[in-house]
Design a protein around this motif. Structure first.
Motif, PDB file in Angstrom:
ATOM      1  N   LEU A 125       0.755  -1.114  -0.105  1.00 16.71           N
ATOM      2  CA  LEU A 125      -0.013   0.017   0.020  1.00 16.71           C
ATOM      3  C   LEU A 125       0.826   1.290   0.025  1.00 16.71           C
ATOM      4  CD1 LEU A 125      -2.963  -0.935   2.474  1.00 16.71           C
ATOM      5  CD2 LEU A 125      -2.967  -0.846   0.081  1.00 16.71           C
ATOM      6  N   ALA A 126       1.866   1.285   0.766  1.00 20.24           N
ATOM      7  CA  ALA A 126       2.882   2.510   0.732  1.00 20.24           C
ATOM      8  C   ALA A 126       3.424   2.708  -0.764  1.00 20.24           C
ATOM      9  CB  ALA A 126       3.885   2.218   1.717  1.00 20.24           C
ATOM     10  N   SER A 127       3.770   1.609  -1.709  1.00 19.62           N
ATOM     11  CA  SER A 127       4.113   1.683  -2.797  1.00 19.62           C
ATOM     12  C   SER A 127       3.228   2.255  -3.891  1.00 19.62           C
ATOM     13  CB  SER A 127       4.854   0.362  -3.418  1.00 19.62           C
ATOM     14  OG  SER A 127       3.664  -0.513  -3.721  1.00 19.62           O
ATOM     15  N   PHE A 128       1.938   2.238  -3.721  1.00 18.20           N
ATOM     16  CA  PHE A 128       0.784   2.868  -4.611  1.00 18.20           C
ATOM     17  C   PHE A 128       1.048   4.308  -4.848  1.00 18.20           C
ATOM     18  CE2 PHE A 128      -1.613  -1.035  -3.652  1.00 18.20           C
ATOM     19  CZ  PHE A 128      -1.616  -1.653  -4.923  1.00 18.20           C
ATOM     20  N   PRO A 129       1.147   4.945  -3.714  1.00 19.46           N
ATOM     21  CA  PRO A 129       1.483   6.730  -4.470  1.00 19.46           C
ATOM     22  C   PRO A 129       2.618   6.741  -5.246  1.00 19.46           C
ATOM     23  CG  PRO A 129       1.170   6.339  -1.846  1.00 19.46           C
ATOM     24  CD  PRO A 129       1.118   5.145  -2.320  1.00 19.46           C
ATOM     25  N   ALA A 130       3.575   5.946  -5.152  1.00 21.13           N
ATOM     26  CA  ALA A 130       5.003   6.097  -6.094  1.00 21.13           C
ATOM     27  C   ALA A 130       4.543   5.763  -7.324  1.00 21.13           C
ATOM     28  CB  ALA A 130       6.065   5.631  -5.617  1.00 21.13           C
ATOM     29  N   MET A 131       3.510   5.072  -7.501  1.00 21.40           N
ATOM     30  CA  MET A 131       3.388   4.395  -9.082  1.00 21.40           C
ATOM     31  C   MET A 131       3.070   5.506 -10.215  1.00 21.40           C
ATOM     32  SD  MET A 131       1.511   0.925  -8.540  1.00 21.40           S
ATOM     33  CE  MET A 131       2.192  -0.271  -7.886  1.00 21.40           C
TER      34      MET A 131
END
Length: 96
Positions: A74-80
């Motif tokens: 979930l923490a990696s989703f904003p970076a996508m």
């Protein structure tokens, strides 16, 4: 070996349904693209569940580890969206 057979069966049934319903554009009331993603995610979820079940850890520890991995995902989703804006374009390597 049973996990492998289960994973292959999920993929084979999904593929057969997609092949038979290719012309209609829908499988079980879903778009074919969405159904294909659902089948592949179902196979991945089955693989992860089999790994959790077969690990010889306590249930609480397994739940904690799954929660940590979900938090990482979930923490990696904003970076996508940020990463996708820096793909090279056809005219050069500048951001889109």
């Amino acid at each position: 070996m049973n996990r492998l057979i289960l994973l292959l069966a999920i993929l084979a049934i999904g593929l057969a349904l997609l092949i038979f319903n290719h012309d209609s554009g829908q499988t079980l009331g879903m778009n074919n693209d969405d159904f294909g993603r659902l089948v592949s995610l179902g196979a991945i979820a089955t693989l992860l569940a089999a790994g959790v079940i077969r690990s010889r850890r306590h249930f609480g520890e397994s739940v904690r580890l799954i929660a940590v991995w979900l938090l990482i995902a979930l923490a990696s989703f904003p970076a996508m969206p940020i990463a996708s804006s820096f793909r090279p374009s056809a005219t050069g390597c500048s951001p889109n």
